[in-house]
Design a protein around this motif. Structure first.
Motif, PDB file in Angstrom:
ATOM      1  N   THR A 262       7.762   6.313 -35.628  1.00  0.00           N
ATOM      2  CA  THR A 262       8.421   6.695 -36.884  1.00  0.00           C
ATOM      3  C   THR A 262       7.776   5.973 -38.059  1.00  0.00           C
ATOM      4  N   THR A 263       7.862   4.647 -38.082  1.00  0.00           N
ATOM      5  CA  THR A 263       7.174   3.865 -39.112  1.00  0.00           C
ATOM      6  C   THR A 263       5.820   3.367 -38.619  1.00  0.00           C
ATOM      7  N   THR A 264       5.685   3.290 -37.306  1.00  0.00           N
ATOM      8  CA  THR A 264       4.576   2.576 -36.669  1.00  0.00           C
ATOM      9  C   THR A 264       3.958   3.433 -35.575  1.00  0.00           C
ATOM     10  N   ASP A 265       2.643   3.481 -35.519  1.00  0.00           N
ATOM     11  CA  ASP A 265       1.979   4.213 -34.447  1.00  0.00           C
ATOM     12  C   ASP A 265       2.333   3.560 -33.113  1.00  0.00           C
ATOM     13  N   ILE A 266       2.845   4.365 -32.190  1.00  0.00           N
ATOM     14  CA  ILE A 266       3.261   3.824 -30.888  1.00  0.00           C
ATOM     15  C   ILE A 266       2.092   3.166 -30.171  1.00  0.00           C
ATOM     16  N   ARG A 267       0.879   3.579 -30.524  1.00  0.00           N
ATOM     17  CA  ARG A 267      -0.300   2.978 -29.880  1.00  0.00           C
ATOM     18  C   ARG A 267      -0.476   1.517 -30.282  1.00  0.00           C
ATOM     19  N   PHE A 268       0.044   1.116 -31.442  1.00  0.00           N
ATOM     20  CA  PHE A 268      -0.041  -0.291 -31.841  1.00  0.00           C
ATOM     21  C   PHE A 268       0.702  -1.165 -30.836  1.00  0.00           C
ATOM     22  N   VAL A 269       1.885  -0.713 -30.441  1.00  0.00           N
ATOM     23  CA  VAL A 269       2.684  -1.474 -29.487  1.00  0.00           C
ATOM     24  C   VAL A 269       1.999  -1.513 -28.128  1.00  0.00           C
ATOM     25  N   HIS A 270       1.539  -0.363 -27.675  1.00  0.00           N
ATOM     26  CA  HIS A 270       1.008  -0.273 -26.311  1.00  0.00           C
ATOM     27  C   HIS A 270      -0.453  -0.725 -26.198  1.00  0.00           C
ATOM     28  N   ASN A 271      -1.218  -0.597 -27.287  1.00  0.00           N
ATOM     29  CA  ASN A 271      -2.636  -0.949 -27.219  1.00  0.00           C
ATOM     30  C   ASN A 271      -2.958  -2.309 -27.823  1.00  0.00           C
ATOM     31  N   VAL A 272      -2.009  -2.873 -28.607  1.00  0.00           N
ATOM     32  CA  VAL A 272      -2.251  -4.175 -29.235  1.00  0.00           C
ATOM     33  C   VAL A 272      -1.230  -5.215 -28.765  1.00  0.00           C
ATOM     34  N   LEU A 273       0.059  -4.966 -29.017  1.00  0.00           N
ATOM     35  CA  LEU A 273       1.064  -5.996 -28.735  1.00  0.00           C
ATOM     36  C   LEU A 273       1.217  -6.281 -27.249  1.00  0.00           C
ATOM     37  N   PHE A 274       1.409  -5.245 -26.437  1.00  0.00           N
ATOM     38  CA  PHE A 274       1.615  -5.481 -25.006  1.00  0.00           C
ATOM     39  C   PHE A 274       0.402  -6.149 -24.355  1.00  0.00           C
ATOM     40  N   PRO A 275      -0.835  -5.658 -24.602  1.00  0.00           N
ATOM     41  CA  PRO A 275      -1.989  -6.336 -23.994  1.00  0.00           C
ATOM     42  C   PRO A 275      -2.148  -7.779 -24.471  1.00  0.00           C
ATOM     43  N   TYR A 276      -1.847  -8.032 -25.753  1.00  0.00           N
ATOM     44  CA  TYR A 276      -1.951  -9.408 -26.261  1.00  0.00           C
ATOM     45  C   TYR A 276      -0.988 -10.321 -25.515  1.00  0.00           C
ATOM     46  N   ALA A 277       0.268  -9.873 -25.358  1.00  0.00           N
ATOM     47  CA  ALA A 277       1.248 -10.687 -24.633  1.00  0.00           C
ATOM     48  C   ALA A 277       0.815 -10.901 -23.187  1.00  0.00           C
ATOM     49  N   HIS A 278       0.267  -9.862 -22.561  1.00  0.00           N
ATOM     50  CA  HIS A 278      -0.187  -9.965 -21.169  1.00  0.00           C
ATOM     51  C   HIS A 278      -1.307 -10.999 -21.055  1.00  0.00           C
ATOM     52  N   ASP A 279      -2.252 -10.951 -21.999  1.00  0.00           N
ATOM     53  CA  ASP A 279      -3.396 -11.866 -21.952  1.00  0.00           C
ATOM     54  C   ASP A 279      -2.984 -13.313 -22.220  1.00  0.00           C
ATOM     55  N   GLN A 280      -2.058 -13.501 -23.152  1.00  0.00           N
ATOM     56  CA  GLN A 280      -1.713 -14.843 -23.612  1.00  0.00           C
ATOM     57  C   GLN A 280      -0.611 -15.504 -22.781  1.00  0.00           C
ATOM     58  N   LEU A 281       0.171 -14.700 -22.083  1.00  0.00           N
ATOM     59  CA  LEU A 281       1.379 -15.228 -21.439  1.00  0.00           C
ATOM     60  C   LEU A 281       1.120 -16.367 -20.451  1.00  0.00           C
ATOM     61  N   PRO A 282       0.172 -16.264 -19.525  1.00  0.00           N
ATOM     62  CA  PRO A 282       0.009 -17.373 -18.564  1.00  0.00           C
ATOM     63  C   PRO A 282      -0.223 -18.721 -19.234  1.00  0.00           C
ATOM     64  N   GLU A 283      -1.166 -18.766 -20.174  1.00  0.00           N
ATOM     65  CA  GLU A 283      -1.456 -20.034 -20.847  1.00  0.00           C
ATOM     66  C   GLU A 283      -0.284 -20.473 -21.716  1.00  0.00           C
ATOM     67  N   TYR A 284       0.355 -19.514 -22.383  1.00  0.00           N
ATOM     68  CA  TYR A 284       1.468 -19.864 -23.277  1.00  0.00           C
ATOM     69  C   TYR A 284       2.610 -20.492 -22.497  1.00  0.00           C
ATOM     70  N   VAL A 285       2.983 -19.886 -21.381  1.00  0.00           N
ATOM     71  CA  VAL A 285       4.096 -20.408 -20.590  1.00  0.00           C
ATOM     72  C   VAL A 285       3.738 -21.784 -20.007  1.00  0.00           C
ATOM     73  N   GLN A 286       2.528 -21.915 -19.484  1.00  0.00           N
ATOM     74  CA  GLN A 286       2.121 -23.210 -18.923  1.00  0.00           C
ATOM     75  C   GLN A 286       2.103 -24.301 -19.996  1.00  0.00           C
ATOM     76  N   THR A 287       1.598 -23.962 -21.184  1.00  0.00           N
ATOM     77  CA  THR A 287       1.451 -24.954 -22.252  1.00  0.00           C
ATOM     78  C   THR A 287       2.789 -25.353 -22.857  1.00  0.00           C
ATOM     79  N   HIS A 288       3.724 -24.388 -22.940  1.00  0.00           N
ATOM     80  CA  HIS A 288       4.991 -24.634 -23.643  1.00  0.00           C
ATOM     81  C   HIS A 288       6.184 -24.734 -22.692  1.00  0.00           C
ATOM     82  N   ARG A 289       5.941 -24.886 -21.418  1.00  0.00           N
ATOM     83  CA  ARG A 289       7.005 -24.818 -20.416  1.00  0.00           C
ATOM     84  C   ARG A 289       8.092 -25.876 -20.613  1.00  0.00           C
ATOM     85  N   ALA A 290       7.727 -26.990 -21.238  1.00  0.00           N
ATOM     86  CA  ALA A 290       8.714 -28.066 -21.433  1.00  0.00           C
ATOM     87  C   ALA A 290       9.562 -27.864 -22.691  1.00  0.00           C
ATOM     88  N   GLN A 291       9.164 -26.956 -23.549  1.00  0.00           N
ATOM     89  CA  GLN A 291       9.949 -26.707 -24.756  1.00  0.00           C
ATOM     90  C   GLN A 291      11.249 -25.994 -24.370  1.00  0.00           C
TER      91      GLN A 291
END
Length: 228
Positions: A16-45
């Motif tokens: 509607t406001t945003t191309d659905i491809r932004f979510v599926h081609n940018v946001l989701f892959p970014y979270a997938h790529d970053q999640l392992p390191e992010y969780v390991q690094t910030h696990r104590a927070q």
């Protein structure tokens, strides 16, 4: 549509406001790529530890290793699961990405100018998306049209109800203290528009590239075509 009766506009995001491809081609892959390191690094927070424990509860494995938690979260991303702990962690990762300038929130070119016009004309503007309120604010706050968060009077996500149920739109109307007939709901999804119309709201379908037009609602190709 009687323009004079519309006092608020409630809008969907993806498609509607945003191309659905932004979510599926940018946001989701970014979270997938970053999640392992992010969780390991910030696990104590505390805020991250809370979500790690929530995943363990979801698995029914209170002693699951962090590696198992990460493996589970990645699987949930790959299978597009709408699980609260995953959404929370994705939001944290996206916030970090937005703040570091890894990407900007995509908006169709016709959206921001129209939102500004409507705001200046005295319309109240709201977002209702299956994405979390936090994700909505990040997208509009770091959009490729600048920070648009001040244009909005409020945000709704699925905490208020499912998007294809009429009762949800009645709740939104109650929250806004407006009659449903004075609210215009914008979405690309016919079933959501059906539910909003059943609750008494006015509706328009945004038919972007790849969207199938329905027959029960007014249809526009861009925000610039909306007769307000």
């Amino acid at each position: 549509m009687s323009d004079s009766t519309i006092r608020a506009v409630v809008m969907d995001v993806e498609g509607t406001t945003t191309d659905i491809r932004f979510v599926h081609n940018v946001l989701f892959p970014y979270a997938h790529d970053q999640l392992p390191e992010y969780v390991q690094t910030h696990r104590a927070q505390p805020e991250v530890a809370e979500q790690i424990d929530a995943v363990r509860r979801e698995l029914g494995e209170p002693d699951a290793s962090v590696d198992k938690v990460i493996e589970t979260l990645l699987h949930w991303i790959e299978t597009d699961q709408k699980i609260t702990s995953l959404k929370a962690l994705q939001g944290m990762i996206w916030a970090d990405g937005y703040q570091r300038g890894a990407f900007k929130g995509h908006l169709y070119d016709d959206v921001a100018p129209r939102l500004r016009q409507w705001k200046e004309a005295g319309l109240a503007l709201y977002v209702y998306s299956s994405g979390s309120v936090q994700a909505q604010k990040l997208l509009f706050g770091h959009s490729d049209a600048g920070d648009l968060t001040t244009l909005f009077d409020g945000h709704f996500d699925t905490h208020i109800g499912h998007k294809r149920e009429a009762q949800t739109y009645r709740r939104i109307s109650d929250e806004l203290a407006l009659s449903p007939a004075s609210i215009l709901f914008l979405s690309d999804v016919v079933e959501e528009l059906d539910a909003a119309a059943s609750a008494g709201m006015k509706t328009l379908q945004l038919v972007r590239e790849g969207t199938q037009a329905g027959t029960e609602h007014g249809v526009v190709a861009s925000f610039g075509d909306i007769p307000l």
